[in-house]
Design an enzyme around this catalytic site. Structure first.
Site, PDB file in Angstrom:
ATOM      1  N   ASP A 189       7.808  75.601  32.727  1.00  0.00           N
ATOM      2  CA  ASP A 189       8.985  75.449  33.362  1.00  0.00           C
ATOM      3  C   ASP A 189      10.162  75.596  32.540  1.00  0.00           C
ATOM      4  O   ASP A 189      10.645  75.062  31.738  1.00  0.00           O
ATOM      5  CB  ASP A 189       8.939  74.101  33.965  1.00  0.00           C
ATOM      6  CG  ASP A 189      10.173  73.867  35.117  1.00  0.00           C
ATOM      7  OD1 ASP A 189      10.386  74.505  36.132  1.00  0.00           O
ATOM      8  OD2 ASP A 189      11.088  73.009  34.601  1.00  0.00           O
ATOM      9  N   GLU A 273       6.726  81.015  36.009  1.00  0.00           N
ATOM     10  CA  GLU A 273       7.197  81.124  37.314  1.00  0.00           C
ATOM     11  C   GLU A 273       7.850  82.251  37.351  1.00  0.00           C
ATOM     12  O   GLU A 273       8.679  82.786  36.647  1.00  0.00           O
ATOM     13  CB  GLU A 273       8.164  79.753  37.695  1.00  0.00           C
ATOM     14  CG  GLU A 273       8.564  79.622  39.169  1.00  0.00           C
ATOM     15  CD  GLU A 273       9.313  78.426  39.112  1.00  0.00           C
ATOM     16  OE1 GLU A 273       9.572  77.824  40.295  1.00  0.00           O
ATOM     17  OE2 GLU A 273       9.669  77.550  38.319  1.00  0.00           O
ATOM     18  N   ASP A 354      11.099  68.061  34.953  1.00  0.00           N
ATOM     19  CA  ASP A 354      10.450  69.259  34.341  1.00  0.00           C
ATOM     20  C   ASP A 354       9.183  69.316  34.075  1.00  0.00           C
ATOM     21  O   ASP A 354       8.407  70.386  34.270  1.00  0.00           O
ATOM     22  CB  ASP A 354      11.333  69.189  33.146  1.00  0.00           C
ATOM     23  CG  ASP A 354      12.931  69.719  33.350  1.00  0.00           C
ATOM     24  OD1 ASP A 354      13.146  70.041  34.394  1.00  0.00           O
ATOM     25  OD2 ASP A 354      13.483  69.457  32.394  1.00  0.00           O
TER      26      ASP A 354
END
Length: 403
Positions: A189, A273, A354
């Protein structure tokens, strides 16, 4: 060992003699001139006559230019970098017509990186030394790492950056060593306070290279602004600014290379991501911090290193609500402000923002990989209009209130 052959460039710094530096500077200027004249000729031919000029026609133009008194100096440098400039222009037009790039632009002396490409007929390596065509003596290359065993460079690219440093890049065919198989998987992340947060709970601190040298950069830029335009002192001040930028860039690349190599070596599957960095930097409050983090550079490194080492890189759709989704029960929170770093779910779980997002990204990536989506995120499937990531998570969280 992996049987896949890949093209790898090995970049080294070298220190030319004054004669070699002068010859290379002339070569850079001739390469830039040939590229711009060929681009102008092709653009004019299209505007006035509606015809496309091919590479062969451009090469014939170059031959004619060399025979004129005005451009006779083109014969003083090696012809190979000039031909390579025409090939690069042809590739630029090919990408433009395929709608992969914008229309080619002219090369500017002040903004374009100085470089020249030599193919196999214009260089040779003897006794561990590199020789270029029409160049007196060998280049004093600092061989900081060895070339692959038995590697034969196919092209040599000589370049000079804005800080005045000289580099030579040798393109070789190599068989990268595959990492031993493992059953570990990790998700990342991306963030600003922490560069990346792993699904294991580890947080990699953001070095903030630009911020550490911000005062030094500002001081060098102030010195530059005081110099008279066109003066030698201004040129020296410009190189001082470029050296600060080079220091920041080199440290950033070194850190990201070490991080990406560790992640790929230790894990069989790496999940990230899909971030739209181009849109995110439009936020004027975070643009500088996002640019300094260089998320896109980290992703590029993970992509080619995973391919080299036989690992799998999975990219999750950017619209997947990884932050607002409870990793314990699957409940989806309506909204979660950016300043909320910890939050509690109705099931009783308390999440670090997170770490929770990284865990959800990992679950979504493994689900996408199991469903056969591959590494590229898809906005919709052919029949349901929903990605397999969300379908898989919906099956997992079926019957849970709030999802």
């Amino acid at each position: 060992m992996s049987s896949r052959r890949v093209k790898r460039a090995f970049k080294y710094r070298f220190y030319p003699t004054p004669e070699q530096a002068a010859e290379l500077s002339r070569t850079f200027g001739c390469v830039r001139l040939v590229y711009n004249k060929a681009l102008a000729a092709r653009s004019e031919a299209w505007r006035q006559r509606g015809e496309r000029v091919t590479y062969n026609a451009s090469s014939a133009m170059l031959t004619a230019w060399k025979r004129t008194e005005e451009l006779a100096f083109l014969n003083e440098v090696s012809s190979v970098p000039l031909q390579q400039a025409l090939r690069h222009l042809q590739a630029a037009f090919t990408n433009f017509f395929a709608k992969r790039a914008r229309y080619p632009r002219f090369k500017c002396k002040k903004k374009t990186r100085d470089s020249a490409v030599y193919t196999r007929s214009a260089f040779c390596m003897r006794g561990g030394e590199l020789y270029l065509a029409k160049m007196a003596g060998s280049l004093r290359v600092v061989w900081s790492r060895p070339l692959p065993e038995g590697a034969e460079p196919s092209t040599v690219t000589v370049s000079r950056d804005a800080a005045g440093r000289w580099f030579v890049s040798l393109l070789c065919t190599d068989i990268p060593e595959a990492a031993p198989p493992t059953d570990r998987a990790v998700a990342l992340d991306a963030g600003v306070a922490s560069l990346v947060t792993l699904s294991t709970g580890e947080k990699v601190a953001n070095p903030k290279h630009e911020r550490r040298d911000r005062n030094r950069l500002a001081r060098a830029q102030r010195e530059l602004s005081r110099k008279q335009k066109g003066s030698n002192n201004r040129a020296k001040a410009r190189r001082a600014v470029a050296r600060v930028h080079a220091r920041i860039s080199d440290r950033r690349k070194d850190f990201l290379h070490k991080l990406s190599t560790r992640l790929v070596r230790e894990n069989q599957v790496v999940v990230i991501e899909d971030l739209s960095v181009r849109n995110m930097v439009k936020n004027r409050s975070l643009a500088r911090a996002i640019s300094d983090a260089s998320w896109r550079m980290l992703r590029n490194m993970l992509e080619y290193k995973a391919a080299w080492r036989g690992r799998e890189l999975v990219v999750v759709d950017r619209f997947f609500p990884s932050t607002r989704l409870c990793s314990a029960c699957g409940a989806l929170r309506e909204r979660l402000p950016v300043d909320v770093r910890e939050w509690g779910c109705g099931c009783g779980a308390v999440h670090d923002r997170d770490v929770n997002a990284a865990i959800n990204i990992k679950a979504a990536g493994l689900a996408a990989s199991a469903c056969g989506d591959g590494v590229r995120p898809r906005r919709e499937s052919s029949r349901t209009g929903r990605s397999s990531v969300k379908q898989e998570l919906q099956r997992v969280t079926a019957g849970i209130s709030g999802f």
